[in-house]
Every structure is written in structure tokens, then in C-alpha cells.
Design an enzyme around this catalytic site. Structure first.
Site, PDB file in Angstrom:
ATOM      1  N   TYR A  76       0.795  -1.232   0.000  1.00  0.00           N
ATOM      2  CA  TYR A  76       0.000   0.000   0.000  1.00  0.00           C
ATOM      3  C   TYR A  76       0.830   1.287   0.000  1.00  0.00           C
ATOM      4  O   TYR A  76       0.265   2.380  -0.037  1.00  0.00           O
ATOM      5  CB  TYR A  76      -0.949   0.001   1.209  1.00  0.00           C
ATOM      6  CG  TYR A  76      -1.928  -1.151   1.168  1.00  0.00           C
ATOM      7  CD1 TYR A  76      -2.930  -1.208   0.200  1.00  0.00           C
ATOM      8  CD2 TYR A  76      -1.836  -2.205   2.081  1.00  0.00           C
ATOM      9  CE1 TYR A  76      -3.815  -2.275   0.145  1.00  0.00           C
ATOM     10  CE2 TYR A  76      -2.727  -3.283   2.038  1.00  0.00           C
ATOM     11  CZ  TYR A  76      -3.708  -3.300   1.063  1.00  0.00           C
ATOM     12  OH  TYR A  76      -4.590  -4.361   1.001  1.00  0.00           O
ATOM     13  N   HIS A  86      -9.038   1.136  -5.637  1.00  0.00           N
ATOM     14  CA  HIS A  86      -8.168   0.295  -4.818  1.00  0.00           C
ATOM     15  C   HIS A  86      -6.736   0.717  -5.054  1.00  0.00           C
ATOM     16  O   HIS A  86      -6.317   0.883  -6.210  1.00  0.00           O
ATOM     17  CB  HIS A  86      -8.352  -1.189  -5.151  1.00  0.00           C
ATOM     18  CG  HIS A  86      -9.742  -1.642  -4.896  1.00  0.00           C
ATOM     19  ND1 HIS A  86     -10.248  -1.790  -3.617  1.00  0.00           N
ATOM     20  CD2 HIS A  86     -10.759  -1.892  -5.737  1.00  0.00           C
ATOM     21  CE1 HIS A  86     -11.520  -2.129  -3.703  1.00  0.00           C
ATOM     22  NE2 HIS A  86     -11.856  -2.194  -4.967  1.00  0.00           N
TER      23      HIS A  86
HETATM   24  C1  DQA Z   1      -7.816  -2.343  -0.888  1.00  0.00           C
HETATM   25  C2  DQA Z   1      -7.771  -3.817  -1.313  1.00  0.00           C
HETATM   26  C3  DQA Z   1      -8.608  -4.665  -0.393  1.00  0.00           C
HETATM   27  O1  DQA Z   1      -8.563  -6.014  -0.815  1.00  0.00           O
HETATM   28  C4  DQA Z   1      -8.078  -4.595   1.016  1.00  0.00           C
HETATM   29  O2  DQA Z   1      -8.871  -5.341   1.889  1.00  0.00           O
HETATM   30  C5  DQA Z   1      -7.934  -3.186   1.499  1.00  0.00           C
HETATM   31  C6  DQA Z   1      -7.419  -2.191   0.567  1.00  0.00           C
HETATM   32  C7  DQA Z   1      -6.882  -1.463  -1.729  1.00  0.00           C
HETATM   33  O3  DQA Z   1      -7.009  -0.247  -1.617  1.00  0.00           O
HETATM   34  O4  DQA Z   1      -6.039  -1.960  -2.461  1.00  0.00           O
HETATM   35  O5  DQA Z   1      -8.145  -2.888   2.652  1.00  0.00           O
HETATM   36  O6  DQA Z   1      -9.136  -1.868  -1.068  1.00  0.00           O
END
Ligand code: DQA
Length: 147
Positions: free
Chosen positions: A22, A100
Site C-alpha cells: 500500500y 483500490h
Molecule cells: C484495498 C484492497 C482490499 O482487498 C483490502 O482489503 C484493502 C485495501 C486497496 O485499496 O487496495 O483494505 O481496497
């Protein structure tokens, strides 16, 4: 134009949680970056983050009562589980972009399901925090066409 950026579970932990996936930017960095973009584009933006599913439903409904023009939403893990969030987006009928940060399509099988996707005008994945600004640009283009 008025947009609401809604972030779900664990997105307040950006910068701390799994930085290899992330990134190192924090939730505060995200807010700052999206606010700056909104200023440049001369649109209004507000932010909601919650780890609770019902709060996200409330935030989507509030967007309706506040007459928001568009919603940018990353529901976090609720993407893969929540029919309530899907129903809320369907109920308010506000153009919504699903964002995402990570490349969900290339991750675990359980991340391949997105309930909310069918109610969204677009999905942006794997573009990091910039994905939120891309979502905003998409909504502006879409709403501009309608005017
Ligand atoms: C997310 C991807 C999801 O699978 C995960 O549970 C998240 C973050 C992303 O921003 O890539 O919490 O939404």
C-alpha cells in the site's frame, strides 16, 4: 461540483500497514493530495474514513442528503463482502468510482470479488493514492458531459 471520498476499513493505517503493498504515504497524505487536486480543479471535496460497515452506508446516504455530485470510494475489505454497501450506492444513484490502491486483480482469489463494482461507473486499481485523483478526473469528465 461536490465530491465525497469515502475510505473503509484499515485505510487509516496507510503508511503503517503492509507498505510493500500500500506504499508509505499515510491517510493524512492521501487527504492532502486529493484536497490539492480538488483545489486545482476547483471542485469541493470532503472525506470520511471508517472501519465500520454501517458507517460507510451512512456516509453514502449522507452524500445523497448533501447533494454530492459524485462518490469516490475504497471500501477496503468490505469491497469483497458487503451487499449493504452495494445497496447503498444503488439507492443514492450518485455516480460512484471504486478505487483500490493495490492491484487487487493480481492478488488472492478472495479479492477478485467486488460487490460494489456493479453499481460503479468505473474502477481504478493499482495506481496507489493517485488512483483517487484519477477517479475524480473521471467523474468530472462524466458530469461535464451531462451538463
Ligand atoms: C484495498 C484492497 C482490499 O482487498 C483490502 O482489503 C484493502 C485495501 C486497496 O485499496 O487496495 O483494505 O481496497
Amino acid at each position: 461540483m461536490k465530491f465525497v471520498v469515502i475510505n473503509g476499513s484499515n485505510l487509516n493505517m496507510l503508511g503503517i500497514r503492509e507498505p510493500d503493498i500500500y506504499g508509505r504515504e499515510t491517510y493524512a497524505d492521501l487527504v492532502e493530495r486529493v484536497k490539492k487536486h480538488a483545489e486545482e480543479k476547483q471542485v469541493e471535496v470532503s472525506f470520511v474514513q471508517s472501519n465500520h460497515e454501517g458507517d460507510l452506508v451512512d456516509a453514502i446516504q449522507q452524500a445523497f442528503f448533501d447533494k454530492a455530485d459524485g462518490i469516490i470510494i475504497n471500501p477496503g475489505a468490505y469491497t469483497h463482502t458487503s451487499i449493504a454497501i452495494l445497496d447503498a450506492v444503488k439507492a443514492v444513484k450518485i455516480p460512484t468510482v471504486e478505487v483500490h490502491i493495490s492491484k487487487v486483480d493480481e492478488r488472492e482469489d478472495f479479492r477478485q470479488v467486488s460487490y460494489i463494482r456493479q453499481a460503479c461507473v468505473k474502477t481504478v486499481t493499482g495506481m496507489g493514492i493517485e488512483g483517487y485523483n484519477m477517479a475524480m478526473d473521471h467523474l468530472m469528465g462524466l458530469l461535464g458531459e451531462k451538463q
